[in-house]
Design an enzyme around this catalytic site. Structure first.
Site, PDB file in Angstrom:
ATOM      1  N   GLU A 159     -20.050 -22.085  38.160  1.00 19.05           N
ATOM      2  CA  GLU A 159     -20.602 -20.876  38.575  1.00 19.05           C
ATOM      3  C   GLU A 159     -21.405 -20.981  39.994  1.00 19.05           C
ATOM      4  OE1 GLU A 159     -19.656 -18.184  37.531  1.00 19.05           O
ATOM      5  OE2 GLU A 159     -18.831 -18.927  35.558  1.00 19.05           O
ATOM      6  N   CYS A 166     -27.624 -15.436  43.182  1.00 19.42           N
ATOM      7  CA  CYS A 166     -26.259 -16.216  43.617  1.00 19.42           C
ATOM      8  C   CYS A 166     -25.386 -14.871  43.818  1.00 19.42           C
ATOM      9  CB  CYS A 166     -25.577 -16.986  42.510  1.00 19.42           C
ATOM     10  SG  CYS A 166     -25.525 -16.027  40.854  1.00 19.42           S
TER      11      CYS A 166
END
Length: 476
Positions: A219, A253
């Site tokens: 990720e 993110c």
């Protein structure tokens, strides 16, 4: 090398060996066992809430307690409750169709735990991104070994203590320590390695795991764009963009990394964002709602990006409603808009990861799509507008890990949808059933019936076999 206080002096290899031996003695945990582990994890988040919030606040030098509750604890608890509601169904063998010529035999998929899952979590959401993957791993019946970031050492110690109180080290354990510990961790022969962090470090993790053929879920991140369509209602959109950008001071993110706006609209967008950000944070330096930058090094990196943009002719707008001084004594950084950024600036090449937002003008939907496609696929993409044709083009013609339309961030919180990246922004997805499946082996099983026709495929071969094969070729 500092390790989990619940297993003092233990090496990483020893921690892994303990979990692997425990898994081999119980390779297919029952629903009751998995549900008990998930409930203990849920209880841990409640029992240790104040401890976790205080530790994260201390690590950041000022982290909003409300953001920790919303973006960390609430998200993890929602994932655990969702897993508990659906776990029985996820665990059941899944019937799948069987081709006609193999009937009356039957096919099914058997979800099977992988073994021991390693989780490397980052500093920006240290609780959510450590325990979120652990929820999927435990639901799938695995053991879990977690390595938190060395940039949040107080939280890492608090998590290790809390996990040691709630779990036997053979179930879940935490390894704390510096970057050397992290490097050794990712080289362990896990059955699956889960990493959340930057694309650059993700490449290194993938290379380390590849030495042992360890499968990985990555990720990562990237430059997540916001496309403001000409049909957008700015009064509705800009407060949502301001919230999405400034949550955790942009250290997210999937935070909006830059805005693509219609030609001639950048001034209006900037004016609206200044107002929206000022309403969210009328004061900054002593405002407990506004989070600090995690370290001096990260803050200096952001300031260097702004200095370069300013030196190369960009217009830099600091959003500081109360006119406070941020020159010393704080790691907080005021929200900052940048107009006139060019592709050559580092600001437009690197993931920003802070409260800095470039605004770039483009000549319509075609140009916006071309701009996104010119770079690596982002982890997230945001589109604001009412023109469904333009929306459809953007959704169909750009590649991104996930999308929220007419808002920011919220696709991450959907337990009925997967969350993950694509290309340079990551590989693999989790949340809900996707996390369970990612950390399981869906073993294909074909069960042959007592009476069946597959003997017709046995030798000796002849004309009957040729006719049968020809018939099947036409029917399949």
């Amino acid at each position: 090398m500092q390790m989990n206080p619940s297993a003092p002096g233990a090496s990483l290899s020893g921690m892994l060996a303990r979990q692997r031996a425990a898994f081999e003695s119980e390779p297919m945990p029952a629903w009751t066992v998995r549900a008990d582990r998930l409930r203990r994890l849920l209880d841990l988040t409640h029992r240790c809430e104040a401890r976790f919030i205080a530790a994260i606040d201390a690590d950041f030098g000022g982290r909003s307690a409300h953001e920790s509750r919303l973006a960390e604890l609430f998200v993890v608890r929602a994932g655990i409750r969702h897993a508990l509601r659906h776990l029985r169904g996820w665990m059941r063998p899944r019937r799948v169709p069987t081709q006609m010529h193999f009937l009356p035999g039957g096919n099914h998929l058997l979800p099977q735990p992988l073994g021991v899952v390693g989780v490397v979590s980052p500093w920006n959401y240290p609780l959510q991104l450590a325990l979120g993957p652990a929820v999927a791993a435990l639901a799938a019946g695995n053991r879990v070994l977690i390595k938190p970031s060395e940039l949040t050492p107080r939280f890492a110690a608090a998590l290790a203590q809390a996990v040691g109180e709630a779990f036997d080290p053979s179930e879940v354990a935490v390894a704390t320590g510096d970057a050397d510990v992290a490097r050794a961790f990712v080289e362990l022969p896990f059955d699956h390695l889960f990493f959340t962090g930057s694309t650059a470090v993700g490449r290194q993790v993938a290379q380390a795991a590849a030495k042992g053929l360890v499968p990985v879920t990555l990720e990562l991140g990237g430059k997540s764009p916001v496309i403001i369509d000409a049909s957008c209602d700015l009064g509705e959109a800009l407060p949502r963009i301001a919230f999405g950008k400034l949550l955790n001071a942009g250290q997210t993110c999937i935070a909006p990394d830059y805005l693509l706006v219609p030609a001639g609209r950048s001034e209006a967008v900037a004016h609206g964002l200044v107002a929206a950000m000022g309403r969210l944070y009328p004061r900054l330096r002593d405002n407990a709602d506004y989070t600090a930058i995690v370290s001096d090094r990260h803050r200096q990196r952001l300031l260097a990006l702004l200095d370069e943009a300013r030196a190369q002719g960009a217009r830099v707008i600091e959003v500081n409603p109360a006119g406070e001084d941020f020159s010393a004594g704080t790691r907080k950084l005021p929200p900052t808009l940048v107009l006139g950024a060019t592709p050559q600036m580092r600001l437009m090449q690197e993931e920003i990861f802070g409260p800095v937002l470039p605004i770039v003008e483009v000549a319509g939907t075609e140009a916006a799509i071309a701009h996104v496609r010119a770079g690596d696929p982002p982890l997230a993409l945001y589109w604001f507008g009412r023109d469904r044709v333009a929306e459809g083009r953007v959704l169909n013609e750009t590649l991104a890990g996930g999308v929220t339309v007419n808002d920011c961030l919220w696709h991450l919180a959907q337990e009925h949808q997967p969350f993950g990246g694509v290309g340079a922004s990551g590989q693999g997805a989790y949340h809900g059933r996707w996390g369970f499946d990612r950390l399981s082996h869906l073993k294909p099983v074909f069960r042959q019936a007592r009476l069946n026709g597959t003997f017709l495929f046995h030798p000796p071969y002849g004309r009957a076999f040729e006719r049968l094969l020809g018939l099947l070729e036409r029917l399949t």
